[in-house]
Motif scaffolding. Structure first.
Motif, PDB file in Angstrom:
ATOM      1  N   LYS A 164      41.692  12.347  26.500  1.00 40.89           N
ATOM      2  CA  LYS A 164      40.581  13.199  26.062  1.00 40.89           C
ATOM      3  C   LYS A 164      40.592  13.368  24.545  1.00 40.89           C
ATOM      4  O   LYS A 164      39.539  13.412  23.905  1.00 40.89           O
ATOM      5  CB  LYS A 164      40.648  14.559  26.745  1.00 40.89           C
ATOM      6  N   SER A 165      41.782  13.468  23.961  1.00 37.89           N
ATOM      7  CA  SER A 165      41.866  13.618  22.506  1.00 37.89           C
ATOM      8  C   SER A 165      41.393  12.355  21.794  1.00 37.89           C
ATOM      9  O   SER A 165      40.740  12.434  20.752  1.00 37.89           O
ATOM     10  CB  SER A 165      43.289  13.970  22.077  1.00 37.89           C
ATOM     11  N   ILE A 166      41.685  11.209  22.367  1.00 38.88           N
ATOM     12  CA  ILE A 166      41.238   9.944  21.771  1.00 38.88           C
ATOM     13  C   ILE A 166      39.720   9.856  21.796  1.00 38.88           C
ATOM     14  O   ILE A 166      39.083   9.482  20.807  1.00 38.88           O
ATOM     15  CB  ILE A 166      41.884   8.747  22.489  1.00 38.88           C
ATOM     16  N   LEU A 167      39.137  10.219  22.925  1.00 39.27           N
ATOM     17  CA  LEU A 167      37.674  10.213  23.030  1.00 39.27           C
ATOM     18  C   LEU A 167      37.044  11.177  22.024  1.00 39.27           C
ATOM     19  O   LEU A 167      36.075  10.832  21.343  1.00 39.27           O
ATOM     20  CB  LEU A 167      37.238  10.579  24.448  1.00 39.27           C
ATOM     21  N   ALA A 168      37.595  12.381  21.932  1.00 35.85           N
ATOM     22  CA  ALA A 168      37.042  13.372  21.004  1.00 35.85           C
ATOM     23  C   ALA A 168      37.190  12.903  19.557  1.00 35.85           C
ATOM     24  O   ALA A 168      36.266  13.064  18.752  1.00 35.85           O
ATOM     25  CB  ALA A 168      37.725  14.721  21.208  1.00 35.85           C
ATOM     26  N   GLY A 180      34.338  12.027  16.532  1.00 34.46           N
ATOM     27  CA  GLY A 180      34.355  12.880  15.357  1.00 34.46           C
ATOM     28  C   GLY A 180      34.487  14.356  15.672  1.00 34.46           C
ATOM     29  O   GLY A 180      34.282  15.203  14.813  1.00 34.46           O
ATOM     30  N   GLN A 181      34.880  14.676  16.897  1.00 34.96           N
ATOM     31  CA  GLN A 181      35.041  16.068  17.335  1.00 34.96           C
ATOM     32  C   GLN A 181      36.521  16.454  17.205  1.00 34.96           C
ATOM     33  O   GLN A 181      37.259  16.556  18.175  1.00 34.96           O
ATOM     34  CB  GLN A 181      34.551  16.214  18.775  1.00 34.96           C
ATOM     35  N   TYR A 182      36.920  16.667  15.958  1.00 36.16           N
ATOM     36  CA  TYR A 182      38.343  16.836  15.658  1.00 36.16           C
ATOM     37  C   TYR A 182      38.924  18.143  16.187  1.00 36.16           C
ATOM     38  O   TYR A 182      40.087  18.165  16.594  1.00 36.16           O
ATOM     39  CB  TYR A 182      38.580  16.698  14.153  1.00 36.16           C
ATOM     40  N   ALA A 183      38.159  19.219  16.197  1.00 35.03           N
ATOM     41  CA  ALA A 183      38.670  20.481  16.745  1.00 35.03           C
ATOM     42  C   ALA A 183      38.950  20.341  18.240  1.00 35.03           C
ATOM     43  O   ALA A 183      39.971  20.831  18.747  1.00 35.03           O
ATOM     44  CB  ALA A 183      37.681  21.615  16.488  1.00 35.03           C
ATOM     45  N   GLU A 184      38.062  19.663  18.945  1.00 31.05           N
ATOM     46  CA  GLU A 184      38.282  19.422  20.382  1.00 31.05           C
ATOM     47  C   GLU A 184      39.491  18.512  20.590  1.00 31.05           C
ATOM     48  O   GLU A 184      40.317  18.754  21.475  1.00 31.05           O
ATOM     49  CB  GLU A 184      37.036  18.802  21.004  1.00 31.05           C
ATOM     50  N   ALA A 185      39.599  17.483  19.749  1.00 30.26           N
ATOM     51  CA  ALA A 185      40.745  16.569  19.849  1.00 30.26           C
ATOM     52  C   ALA A 185      42.047  17.321  19.620  1.00 30.26           C
ATOM     53  O   ALA A 185      43.035  17.107  20.332  1.00 30.26           O
ATOM     54  CB  ALA A 185      40.604  15.438  18.838  1.00 30.26           C
TER      55      ALA A 185
END
Length: 90
Positions: free
Chosen positions: A14-18, A22-27
């Motif tokens: 999930k972190s790789i996808l985020a 460009g969704q770094y806070a989610e990552a």
């Protein structure tokens, strides 16, 4: 028995996808969860019937720390990124 290890893998994906979106806070959130699950898997692996080779789970945790540092760097949080990168190296 293996749930924490599997959850760490799911959170890592999930972190790789985020990150790729460009969704770094989610990552970052997923990486923090992955690290917690990785540590739990490390503790539980001592009781697994066929534990992984020595250093396997630790290496995964090191890569998660590195990724967390990169994610914080992408958010402009250089001091925090440096701390995670140093922890990865030592």
């Amino acid at each position: 028995m293996f749930v924490s290890s599997w959850q760490a893998d799911i959170d890592t994906a999930k972190s790789i996808l985020a990150t790729n979106r460009g969704q770094y806070a989610e990552a970052e959130s997923h990486l923090v969860s992955a690290l917690a699950n990785n540590r739990e898997a490390l503790n539980r692996s001592k009781h697994w019937p066929d534990p992984p080779a020595a250093g396997t789970i630790e290496s995964g945790g090191d890569m998660l720390l590195s990724n967390l540092g990169e994610t914080k760097l992408a958010q402009g949080r250089m001091t925090e990124a440096e701390v995670h990168s140093e922890n990865y190296l030592y």
